[in-house]
Design a protein around this motif. Sequence first.
Motif, PDB file in Angstrom:
ATOM      1  N   GLY A  66       6.620  -5.902  -3.492  1.00 25.58           N
ATOM      2  CA  GLY A  66       7.243  -5.616  -4.786  1.00 25.58           C
ATOM      3  C   GLY A  66       6.786  -6.573  -5.877  1.00 25.58           C
ATOM      4  N   LEU A  67       6.424  -7.795  -5.496  1.00 25.20           N
ATOM      5  CA  LEU A  67       5.930  -8.776  -6.466  1.00 25.20           C
ATOM      6  C   LEU A  67       4.451  -8.572  -6.780  1.00 25.20           C
ATOM      7  CD1 LEU A  67       7.720 -11.969  -5.080  1.00 25.20           C
ATOM      8  CD2 LEU A  67       8.167 -10.861  -7.280  1.00 25.20           C
ATOM      9  N   GLY A  68       3.867  -7.585  -6.126  1.00 24.45           N
ATOM     10  CA  GLY A  68       2.486  -7.260  -6.424  1.00 24.45           C
ATOM     11  C   GLY A  68       1.455  -7.990  -5.583  1.00 24.45           C
ATOM     12  N   PHE A  69       1.902  -8.703  -4.539  1.00 26.22           N
ATOM     13  CA  PHE A  69       0.938  -9.381  -3.663  1.00 26.22           C
ATOM     14  C   PHE A  69       0.372  -8.376  -2.659  1.00 26.22           C
ATOM     15  CE2 PHE A  69       3.679 -12.959  -4.973  1.00 26.22           C
ATOM     16  CZ  PHE A  69       2.706 -13.784  -5.513  1.00 26.22           C
ATOM     17  N   GLY A  70      -0.848  -7.954  -2.900  1.00 22.62           N
ATOM     18  CA  GLY A  70      -1.472  -7.028  -1.955  1.00 22.62           C
ATOM     19  C   GLY A  70      -2.050  -7.803  -0.795  1.00 22.62           C
ATOM     20  N   GLY A  71      -2.500  -7.110   0.219  1.00 22.14           N
ATOM     21  CA  GLY A  71      -3.235  -7.756   1.305  1.00 22.14           C
ATOM     22  C   GLY A  71      -2.367  -8.504   2.293  1.00 22.14           C
ATOM     23  N   VAL A  72      -1.049  -8.342   2.223  1.00 17.94           N
ATOM     24  CA  VAL A  72      -0.183  -8.946   3.246  1.00 17.94           C
ATOM     25  C   VAL A  72      -0.059  -7.931   4.387  1.00 17.94           C
ATOM     26  CG1 VAL A  72       2.087  -9.906   3.790  1.00 17.94           C
ATOM     27  CG2 VAL A  72       1.089 -10.252   1.508  1.00 17.94           C
ATOM     28  N   ALA A  83       9.417  -7.430  -0.132  1.00 19.25           N
ATOM     29  CA  ALA A  83       9.607  -8.176  -1.375  1.00 19.25           C
ATOM     30  C   ALA A  83       8.268  -8.682  -1.907  1.00 19.25           C
ATOM     31  CB  ALA A  83      10.571  -9.340  -1.143  1.00 19.25           C
ATOM     32  N   LEU A  84       7.394  -9.121  -1.009  1.00 16.40           N
ATOM     33  CA  LEU A  84       6.060  -9.574  -1.442  1.00 16.40           C
ATOM     34  C   LEU A  84       5.291  -8.408  -2.044  1.00 16.40           C
ATOM     35  CD1 LEU A  84       5.086 -11.952   1.518  1.00 16.40           C
ATOM     36  CD2 LEU A  84       5.582 -12.616  -0.848  1.00 16.40           C
ATOM     37  N   GLY A 110      11.573 -10.386   8.569  1.00 18.65           N
ATOM     38  CA  GLY A 110      10.168 -10.441   8.196  1.00 18.65           C
ATOM     39  C   GLY A 110       9.750  -9.199   7.429  1.00 18.65           C
ATOM     40  N   ARG A 111      10.293  -8.068   7.868  1.00 18.66           N
ATOM     41  CA  ARG A 111       9.945  -6.812   7.200  1.00 18.66           C
ATOM     42  C   ARG A 111      10.475  -6.793   5.762  1.00 18.66           C
ATOM     43  NH1 ARG A 111      11.930  -1.392  10.045  1.00 18.66           N
ATOM     44  NH2 ARG A 111      10.403  -1.948  11.622  1.00 18.66           N
ATOM     45  N   ALA A 112      11.695  -7.319   5.579  1.00 19.67           N
ATOM     46  CA  ALA A 112      12.270  -7.354   4.226  1.00 19.67           C
ATOM     47  C   ALA A 112      11.468  -8.294   3.324  1.00 19.67           C
ATOM     48  CB  ALA A 112      13.736  -7.801   4.298  1.00 19.67           C
ATOM     49  N   ILE A 113      11.021  -9.418   3.890  1.00 20.05           N
ATOM     50  CA  ILE A 113      10.195 -10.355   3.109  1.00 20.05           C
ATOM     51  C   ILE A 113       8.881  -9.676   2.712  1.00 20.05           C
ATOM     52  CG2 ILE A 113       8.922 -12.537   3.204  1.00 20.05           C
ATOM     53  CD1 ILE A 113      11.124 -13.495   5.234  1.00 20.05           C
ATOM     54  N   HIS A 114       8.325  -8.927   3.672  1.00 23.01           N
ATOM     55  CA  HIS A 114       7.078  -8.205   3.416  1.00 23.01           C
ATOM     56  C   HIS A 114       7.256  -7.236   2.239  1.00 23.01           C
ATOM     57  CE1 HIS A 114       3.439  -5.989   5.432  1.00 23.01           C
ATOM     58  NE2 HIS A 114       3.186  -6.386   4.208  1.00 23.01           N
TER      59      HIS A 114
END
Lengths: 224, 79
Positions: free
Chosen positions: B27-33, B24-25, B18-22
């Motif tokens: 890194g793709l510029g999705f803030g607010g996760v 990666a998100l 889950g942390r690695a997915i976080h």
Amino acid sequence: MKSAVIVFPGSNCDRDLAVAFEAATGQKPAMVWHRDTDLPDDIDLIGVPGGFSYGDYLRSGAMAARSPVMQAVARAATRGAFVLGICNGFQVLTESGLLPGALLRNAGGHFVCRDVALTVENAESAFTSRYAAGEAIRYPVAHHDGNYFADDATLDRLEGDGRVALRYGESVNGSARNIAGILNDTGNVLGMMPHPERVIEPAHGATDGRRLFQGLVEGLMARA
Amino acid sequence: MKARIFVTLKGGVLDPQGRAIHHALDGLGFGGVNDVRAGKLIELDLADDTSDEDIDAMCRKLLANTVIENYRVEKSSKA
């Protein structure tokens, strides 16, 4: 002295463990396939080897723990046979309920493959009797799911009862309280992530693991 | 009958995936996760007379390791 090494589809340390058992006991262990439902009645020592049984499907060790042979291993453990689970074998023993807790994905997310510093915490078990309490040794590790987890009450009980056999002397995988190997409550089942069978010959570069197998044999001879 | 078994790590159990997915998100510029936890979905196609007790036993004996995981069962009679 009768020994056996359990072989699952995907085991890959079974032959190394067999060599270590033979070097210590003087006799070749029986190689027992996962579908077998029985072990010899008078089996003294059972090895559950490392590897990637069933491709680590579902959870590491989950499928192997439910294979027919593990019921025979559980019966032998109840009878007092020594059971040594290394790496994937440790995962199988926790999944089968022979040891408490679980092995999670390494905290850093990486597969860790190197020699690590260990401290012998309990030198009174049959597995560790040839080591001194507090002795610093080195065994190799090679795992992705070696992060030992148990709830605090279980960890306190393990510590209080001297069931933490080996502890990492450095940061390896995020294991609770740096636990590398634990014993069951009767001291005849040991699960550990590091690989003693990979350091038993000078040609391996080190022989720190040899005494674990020698101690087991001495423990068995003392019983006989 | 179909049953969907959702297996999730218990709170407090570290989830490196889950942390690695976080990461990666991020890194793709999705803030607010705020957090990511990864789990498993297991779909079972079952005989219609399979009891809830049997499904629960499947979860406890194999599909989930209740030392570290929770599970939730969702049944549907649709094909």
